[in-house]
Scaffold this motif. Structure first.
Motif, short mmCIF file in Angstrom:
data_model
loop_
_atom_site.label_atom_id
_atom_site.label_comp_id
_atom_site.label_asym_id
_atom_site.label_seq_id
_atom_site.Cartn_x
_atom_site.Cartn_y
_atom_site.Cartn_z
N THR A 47 0.83 -1.20 -0.08
CA THR A 47 0.20 -0.07 -0.08
C THR A 47 0.87 1.18 0.09
N ALA A 87 3.09 4.39 -1.15
CA ALA A 87 3.03 5.44 -2.40
C ALA A 87 4.36 5.08 -3.22
N ARG A 93 -6.03 16.82 3.82
CA ARG A 93 -6.22 15.70 3.08
C ARG A 93 -7.07 14.76 4.04
N HIS A 147 2.12 14.30 2.21
CA HIS A 147 1.14 13.21 1.85
C HIS A 147 1.95 12.02 1.62
N GLY A 177 -0.16 8.79 1.17
CA GLY A 177 -1.04 8.24 0.69
C GLY A 177 -1.63 7.04 1.91
N SER A 223 -11.20 7.15 3.18
CA SER A 223 -10.87 8.54 3.70
C SER A 223 -11.92 9.01 4.55
#
Length: 314
Positions: free
Chosen positions: A18, A20, A145, A173, A175, A286
């Motif tokens: 998972t 990035a 985010r 970020h 992810g 999210s």
């Protein structure tokens, strides 16, 4: 209060595969608040942010903003900013740092070369040097985010800094909000989820010793997601923790099934079958999003190849 992180943890959603993806990370210090798309919604000139995004596109370089842990008042940025670049491909990892007063100098980088692992462009354009002060621990804290990144990431980053982790930074970020607190460790480029301060310190100790801690690991950003899961599965099967011992030499197939070939520096080779499945029951990817079934990378088989099984080179 239910959050995407709570649901993911309670449902036992796997972390492997998972992370990035980025062969090279480029990090620019930018204090003050960040918006959801930080390169164009912070105190950084949005025109510069757009130009950097365009320059990095398709090169294997991922750009993120960083700041020191703590309170982030809406004020200007200090004249001198830290910049880091890190290449994460095993056997060729490096981490270099520089200080710049004008962030537009980053546009002088050869992004294609940087993505291939050439640090000379960073060194010449920014007067960069090898970073020798220990690994970087980048904790995602961008609440614009996802609120989980702020609620869980900021306390972790603050605790690391307060306990003397010099390489602790907040990052915009990484992810996978539902795996907060999320962490990226450089130079090796392994990402972690559901991280706690004690675990992070174990991870950083491992980096200093050239080891990869697989507990809580999401994968290496050097690889695409099927290969991330495959490499971690080989580490577990072989009991191998040396950071530069394994490399992914090929990935065959397309979604939802791949065969990934992983090689050891001692000559051993494994073939790993990875299947893409859907996480059930549905959950939020999210906070605030609709229920969905996030993709997961399931390792179906891990087989060490013997010499007779290896493909004959042309």
């Amino acid at each position: 209060m239910s959050t995407c992180t709570t649901a993911s943890r309670e449902l036992g959603e796997p972390l492997a595969g998972t992370a990035a993806t980025a062969k090279t990370w480029l990090l620019l210090e930018q204090s003050g608040p960040w918006g959801a798309k930080a390169l164009t919604s912070s105190h950084l000139d949005p025109a510069l942010g757009r130009a950097l995004e365009a320059a990095a596109e398709g090169t294997g370089v991922r750009i993120a903003l960083i700041r020191r842990p703590g309170r982030h008042a809406d004020r200007g940025t200090a004249a001198d900013r830290r910049v880091y670049a890190a290449h994460t491909v095993p056997g060729a990892t490096w981490l270099h740092g520089a200080t710049v007063s004008d962030p537009e100098r980053l546009l002088g980088l050869d992004f294609a070369a940087l993505g291939r692992g050439d640090h000379l462009t960073f060194d010449s354009a920014l007067r960069g040097r090898p970073h020798t002060a220990g690994p970087l621990a980048l904790v995602c804290t961008n609440g614009k985010r996802d609120r989980c990144c702020a609620l869980l990431g900021r306390p972790l980053a603050a605790e690391l800094a307060a306990s003397g982790v010099d390489g602790a930074w907040e990052v915009t970020h990484l992810g996978g909000h539902r795996f907060s607190p999320t962490l990226l460790v450089l130079p090796f480029g392994y990402a972690y989820g559901r991280a706690g301060a004690h675990h992070v310190k174990e991870v950083l100790r491992g980096v200093r010793e050239g080891r990869v801690v697989t507990e809580g690991c999401r994968g290496s950003s050097a690889w695409e997601r099927p290969a991330q899961a495959a490499e971690l599965a080989v580490r577990e099967a072989a009991g191998e923790h040396a950071a530069d011992a394994l490399t992914v030499i090929r990935t065959d197939g397309t979604a939802p099934r791949w065969e990934v070939t992983v090689a050891h520096s001692d000559g051993r080779v494994w073939r790993v079958v990875v299947a893409m499945g859907a996480s059930e029951p549905p959950r939020q990817e999210s906070c605030g999003s609709a229920l969905g079934s996030p993709a997961r990378m399931d390792v179906v088989a891990v087989r060490e190849l013997h010499r007779a099984d290896l493909p004959v080179p042309h």
